[in-house]
Design a protein around this motif. Structure first.
Motif, PDB file in Angstrom:
ATOM      1  N   GLN A  48      29.908  -8.101  13.361  1.00 29.38           N
ATOM      2  CA  GLN A  48      29.300  -6.723  14.217  1.00 29.38           C
ATOM      3  C   GLN A  48      29.806  -5.608  13.454  1.00 29.38           C
ATOM      4  O   GLN A  48      29.276  -4.539  13.373  1.00 29.38           O
ATOM      5  N   ILE A  51      28.018  -5.185  10.247  1.00 27.37           N
ATOM      6  CA  ILE A  51      26.888  -4.739  10.280  1.00 27.37           C
ATOM      7  C   ILE A  51      26.783  -3.133  10.770  1.00 27.37           C
ATOM      8  O   ILE A  51      26.153  -2.411  10.310  1.00 27.37           O
ATOM      9  N   LEU A  52      27.213  -2.919  11.920  1.00 27.39           N
ATOM     10  CA  LEU A  52      27.047  -1.628  12.723  1.00 27.39           C
ATOM     11  C   LEU A  52      27.822  -0.518  12.098  1.00 27.39           C
ATOM     12  O   LEU A  52      27.387   0.538  12.122  1.00 27.39           O
ATOM     13  N   CYS A  76      22.407  -2.115  22.156  1.00 28.17           N
ATOM     14  CA  CYS A  76      23.730  -1.817  20.890  1.00 28.17           C
ATOM     15  C   CYS A  76      24.739  -2.634  21.499  1.00 28.17           C
ATOM     16  O   CYS A  76      25.174  -2.711  22.351  1.00 28.17           O
ATOM     17  N   CYS A 124      21.880   3.490  16.071  1.00 29.94           N
ATOM     18  CA  CYS A 124      21.867   3.842  17.530  1.00 29.94           C
ATOM     19  C   CYS A 124      22.176   5.341  17.500  1.00 29.94           C
ATOM     20  O   CYS A 124      22.999   5.837  17.133  1.00 29.94           O
ATOM     21  N   GLY A 129      25.722   3.572  15.085  1.00 38.69           N
ATOM     22  CA  GLY A 129      25.963   1.954  14.516  1.00 38.69           C
ATOM     23  C   GLY A 129      24.545   1.909  13.798  1.00 38.69           C
ATOM     24  O   GLY A 129      23.476   2.035  14.287  1.00 38.69           O
ATOM     25  N   HIS A 130      24.822   1.177  12.547  1.00 32.40           N
ATOM     26  CA  HIS A 130      23.570   0.741  11.645  1.00 32.40           C
ATOM     27  C   HIS A 130      23.026  -0.311  12.420  1.00 32.40           C
ATOM     28  O   HIS A 130      23.579  -1.373  12.749  1.00 32.40           O
ATOM     29  N   LEU A 131      21.682  -0.203  12.415  1.00 31.39           N
ATOM     30  CA  LEU A 131      20.961  -1.439  13.121  1.00 31.39           C
ATOM     31  C   LEU A 131      20.101  -2.213  12.050  1.00 31.39           C
ATOM     32  O   LEU A 131      20.137  -3.486  11.958  1.00 31.39           O
ATOM     33  N   ASN A 150      19.103  -6.370  12.468  1.00 35.36           N
ATOM     34  CA  ASN A 150      20.331  -7.169  12.488  1.00 35.36           C
ATOM     35  C   ASN A 150      20.472  -7.518  13.691  1.00 35.36           C
ATOM     36  O   ASN A 150      20.757  -6.885  14.562  1.00 35.36           O
ATOM     37  N   ALA A 153      23.655  -6.705  15.360  1.00 35.05           N
ATOM     38  CA  ALA A 153      23.921  -5.330  16.060  1.00 35.05           C
ATOM     39  C   ALA A 153      23.462  -5.068  17.433  1.00 35.05           C
ATOM     40  O   ALA A 153      23.402  -4.084  18.207  1.00 35.05           O
TER      41      ALA A 153
END
Length: 163
Positions: A48, A51-52, A76, A124, A129-131, A150, A153
């Motif tokens: 996580q 990714i995030l 999220c 988000c 956070g990267h999704l 992802n 995420a």
């Protein structure tokens, strides 16, 4: 003739405003939830976090959420903000959970040029956070968009059944 040359030099000087030397300093976006990297590492799994917080990508077809189609909402994984309704999920065949739209106001958009061309990055809107990314190859009968997300995420919250 000297006056004309002088006037031409003045016009050219005024036309060049020196923007090539200016660099605009952009402040990072502010989110409702801000944590240090150490704080994120304490609450997220290593996948996580990758990714995030590091804009990583999981392997295609590796997320169990890719095949979840029951009624509910995808939140999220970092801050629990509702991001996607299962009714907007579709099988894109790409190996990542795909949606044709998000919960209104809960996604932020950014440009991503990391792989040599521009993609629209999805974040988000609450924690940054990267999704994943958005593409224009989604279902034409709805929005035509594909939010390629992802699974790491997200967390899935099933809809409560009436008792």
């Amino acid at each position: 003739m000297n006056k004309l040359a002088y006037l031409l030099i003045i016009c050219l000087s005024l036309g060049c405003n020196g923007n090539a030397q200016k660099t605009e300093k952009k402040e990072p976006p502010r989110y409702k939830i801000n944590k240090t990297n150490a704080e994120w590492k304490k609450i997220l799994t290593s996948e996580q976090y990758y990714i995030l917080r590091q804009a990583g990508t999981e392997r295609p077809f590796s997320s169990p959420l890719n095949k979840v189609y029951e009624k509910g909402t995808f939140h999220c994984a970092a801050c629990d903000t509702p991001l996607y309704k299962s009714k907007h999920k579709f099988n894109s065949g790409t190996g990542w959970p795909s949606f044709d739209r998000a919960v209104k106001g809960n996604i932020a958009y950014s440009s991503d040029n990391k792989i040599g061309y521009t993609r629209i990055e999805l974040l988000c809107a609450t924690c940054g956070g990267h999704l994943g990314h958005m593409f224009n190859d989604g279902p034409r009968e709805t929005t035509g968009k594909r939010h390629c997300i992802n699974g790491g995420a997200l967390q899935f919250i099933p809809e409560k059944k009436d008792q």
